[in-house]
Structure formats: structure tokens, C-alpha cells
Design a protein around this motif. Structure first.
Motif, PDB file in Angstrom:
ATOM      1  N   LEU A   2       0.828  -1.196   0.000  1.00  0.00           N
ATOM      2  CA  LEU A   2       0.000   0.000   0.000  1.00  0.00           C
ATOM      3  C   LEU A   2       0.864   1.249   0.000  1.00  0.00           C
ATOM      4  CD1 LEU A   2      -2.783   1.403   0.290  1.00  0.00           C
ATOM      5  CD2 LEU A   2      -2.457   1.258   2.770  1.00  0.00           C
ATOM      6  N   LYS A  54      -2.733  10.803  -7.564  1.00  0.00           N
ATOM      7  CA  LYS A  54      -3.286   9.731  -8.395  1.00  0.00           C
ATOM      8  C   LYS A  54      -2.204   9.103  -9.268  1.00  0.00           C
ATOM      9  CE  LYS A  54      -7.458   9.026 -11.187  1.00  0.00           C
ATOM     10  NZ  LYS A  54      -8.612   9.737 -11.799  1.00  0.00           N
ATOM     11  N   GLY A  59      -2.710   4.236  -3.145  1.00  0.00           N
ATOM     12  CA  GLY A  59      -4.004   3.601  -2.985  1.00  0.00           C
ATOM     13  C   GLY A  59      -4.910   4.354  -2.038  1.00  0.00           C
ATOM     14  N   HIS A  60      -4.336   5.337  -1.324  1.00  0.00           N
ATOM     15  CA  HIS A  60      -5.142   6.145  -0.407  1.00  0.00           C
ATOM     16  C   HIS A  60      -4.521   7.532  -0.309  1.00  0.00           C
ATOM     17  CE1 HIS A  60      -8.403   6.169   2.570  1.00  0.00           C
ATOM     18  NE2 HIS A  60      -7.672   7.076   3.211  1.00  0.00           N
ATOM     19  N   LEU A  88     -11.223  10.373  -7.895  1.00  0.00           N
ATOM     20  CA  LEU A  88     -10.612   9.360  -7.027  1.00  0.00           C
ATOM     21  C   LEU A  88     -11.703   8.406  -6.547  1.00  0.00           C
ATOM     22  CD1 LEU A  88      -8.396  11.854  -5.047  1.00  0.00           C
ATOM     23  CD2 LEU A  88      -7.522  10.048  -6.534  1.00  0.00           C
ATOM     24  N   SER A  92     -11.405   6.462  -0.831  1.00  0.00           N
ATOM     25  CA  SER A  92      -9.943   6.474  -0.961  1.00  0.00           C
ATOM     26  C   SER A  92      -9.314   7.772  -0.474  1.00  0.00           C
ATOM     27  CB  SER A  92      -9.544   6.256  -2.424  1.00  0.00           C
ATOM     28  OG  SER A  92      -9.917   7.374  -3.223  1.00  0.00           O
ATOM     29  N   TRP A 120     -17.181  11.648   1.020  1.00  0.00           N
ATOM     30  CA  TRP A 120     -15.891  11.286   1.620  1.00  0.00           C
ATOM     31  C   TRP A 120     -15.981  11.111   3.135  1.00  0.00           C
ATOM     32  CZ3 TRP A 120     -13.279  10.308  -2.579  1.00  0.00           C
ATOM     33  CH2 TRP A 120     -13.564  11.039  -3.737  1.00  0.00           C
ATOM     34  N   ARG A 134      -6.973  -0.347   5.946  1.00  0.00           N
ATOM     35  CA  ARG A 134      -6.261  -0.501   4.684  1.00  0.00           C
ATOM     36  C   ARG A 134      -5.168  -1.565   4.857  1.00  0.00           C
ATOM     37  NH1 ARG A 134     -10.023   1.370   3.066  1.00  0.00           N
ATOM     38  NH2 ARG A 134     -10.431   3.279   1.887  1.00  0.00           N
TER      39      ARG A 134
END
Length: 296
Positions: A2, A54, A59-60, A88, A92, A120, A134
Motif C-alpha cells: 500500500l 493519483k 491507494g489512499h 478518485l 480512498s 468522503w 487498509r
């Protein structure tokens, strides 16, 4: 593996600043501390920062406070629009408020979470004790903002928040996971004096340091200082903990495994040029390790 991207201190303005009430324009200029108050420039920086996050393969994404300049409803709407435009994935992005997000009203953040930022809210500082799992790590976003005069910029780590952290650390579901606290204000004493600590520091910081001293699998991501921060936690007599900046350690100490940072601060998007840097972390052996920066 991650990868987590970390941005902070965006300070988004009302996109219609020139048509806003005079009081808004005057206050925004006062708290901007000499920065340009062009809302398009700040929006462009956030968009580029999100694009970099991005493109980095993260991944976060974590944005650790001062999302807006004054916590005005139009600012939150503008921030939400830019976040949506980044495309996104849902869940995330973790958002926490900073002191600037609470200058307009005491409930501005809650209204934003229930309104334009609702998409979000499940991964952000909305409900006390909320967590984001995560893989090997659990993110725990915490609201340290306070409704106060623009003459103050401090925060408060409340007893309810500390109790919630203790509860999560005792939760059997998280026994083998590292917990990453995310809040805006850094958890240590300012370097000036007691008055400045009251103005700009974090009330309850000692509780955060105590938690770090007792729980080696705990780490913190913060903003507020507008600079990169890497700090370690050392245990003294009686297991009392203290925080030390890695940059101030001797080369030998800084190179030791025991000096791996546990507190990380990100640069401010608002101050970081036309192509803001995104701070990156990789999760290795259940903990965050700095992986440098990325910019488009």
C-alpha cells in the motif's frame, strides 16, 4: 504494497471572492498572511496535487487540514467540486479539518461532512472513533479544530478523542495492525513560549505523546506547520516519552533502525509552487515509511 499520499494546508477560497461580502474579502486577506487571494490559483494547485497523488500510484490519499481559508460554506463547496473532479475512488480519501476550517462557524465542518463532502465522510473525521482499514494499517482521522477568533490558530485533542484511540488500541480486531492517527496540529510543544503554545499549539498534545510512548505501533500524520516533518519518539525515565526531530539527530542516531520516524508532516499545497509536492509513504512491516515526494 500500500502507498499513501499525503497533502495538507490547501486553503481553498470562495470561487466568487470578488462578489463576496466585504467582510469575507477582508478576513480572507487578513488570514492569508500576504499570499495571493486568487481562488483560481489555489484551486489549480489542489487539482495538480490530487493529480500527482493519483499518478503516484497511491491507494489512499490523506489531506490533513486547512482545506479552506475560513471554513465558509462556499469554500467547502468549491473544495468538494475539485475533489470530485479528481475522480478518485470512493473511500480512498481521508479528510480532517484544521483551524482555518472552523473560523466561520462551530458546525461548519459537520455541515460540510453531511453536505458537499458527504461522499468522503466515511473515511474522514466525521464521527469520533471512526477508522479506515487498509490492509496492515488502520487510519483514524481526528478533528482537532476549534471554533475561535482568527487571532488564534491552535487545536484541541479532546479527552473523547483520546478515549476513542485507547478503545481502538484495545480492540482485538486491530491487535496485529498499526494505527495511523491523522489530525491537523502537530503533537508537540511549539518552540517559542507558553503564550505561543496557547495561540498556535495543540491542547492535549501530552496525551498524544503518551499514547506514542506506550504504543509502538502508533504513528501520526499532521499538517499545520507548512513544512516537512519527520519525528521519532524516545522513551526516558519511567517510560516518559519525548518527540525529537530526525533532522536534529546525529548522523549515527538518524541512521539507526530505532530512529524510524513515527510522526510525519507534509508541505503546504498553498505554499508549494505551481506543482505542489505530494508526500508519499509505503507500508512496510505494518508501518509507514517515507517514500519521498511526487509532483506532476
Amino acid at each position: 504494497m500500500l502507498r499513501i499520499a499525503h497533502l495538507s494546508d490547501v486553503h481553498i477560497l470562495d470561487p466568487h471572492t470578488r462578489r463576496s461580502a466585504a467582510r469575507y474579502r477582508i478576513t480572507a486577506r487578513a488570514v492569508s498572511m500576504g499570499r495571493s487571494v486568487d481562488p483560481r490559483e489555489r484551486a489549480r494547485k489542489l487539482s495538480r496535487g490530487l493529480a500527482a497523488a493519483k499518478a503516484s500510484g497511491a491507494g489512499h490519499v490523506v489531506i490533513s487540514g486547512d482545506l479552506t481559508e475560513l471554513g465558509d460554506a462556499n469554500e467547502f463547496e468549491h473544495f468538494a467540486t475539485l475533489l470530485d473532479e479528481a475522480r478518485l475512488p470512493d473511500g480512498s480519501v481521508t479528510l480532517v479539518p484544521g483551524n482555518h476550517d472552523a473560523y466561520t462557524s462551530a458546525d461548519g465542518w459537520k455541515k460540510a461532512m453531511a453536505g458537499p463532502l458527504k461522499r468522503w465522510s466515511s473515511a474522514s473525521a466525521f464521527l469520533t472513533g471512526q477508522v479506515v482499514e487498509r490492509g496492515d494499517v488502520v487510519l483514524m482521522p481526528i478533528d482537532t479544530s476549534c471554533f475561535q477568533s482568527i487571532a488564534r490558530s491552535g487545536g484541541h485533542l479532546t479527552s473523547d478523542a483520546v478515549d476513542a484511540v485507547h478503545s481502538r488500541l484495545r480492540d482485538p480486531a486491530f491487535t496485529d495492525k498499526s494505527i495511523i492517527l491523522v489530525f491537523h496540529h502537530p503533537p508537540f510543544v511549539t518552540e517559542r513560549n507558553a503564550v505561543w503554545q496557547w495561540i498556535d499549539g495543540l491542547r492535549g498534545y501530552a496525551h498524544a505523546v503518551d499514547l506514542l510512548g506506550k504504543h509502538p505501533r502508533l504513528q501520526i500524520l499532521h499538517g499545520h506547520l507548512h513544512k516537512v516533518v519527520d519525528s521519532i519518539v524516545r522513551l526516558g525515565k519511567g517510560a516518559l516519552a519525548r518527540v525529537e526531530d530526525v533532522a536534529r539527530l546525529s548522523p549515527r542516531d538518524a541512521g539507526r533502525e530505532t530512529a524510524r520516524a513515527r510522526i510525519f508532516g507534509a508541505p503546504a499545497v498553498v505554499d508549494d509552487g505551481e506543482r505542489p509536492r505530494v508526500r508519499l509513504y509505503d507500508v512496510r512491516d505494518g508501518a509507514l515509511e517515507s517514500a519521498g515526494f511526487y509532483a506532476t
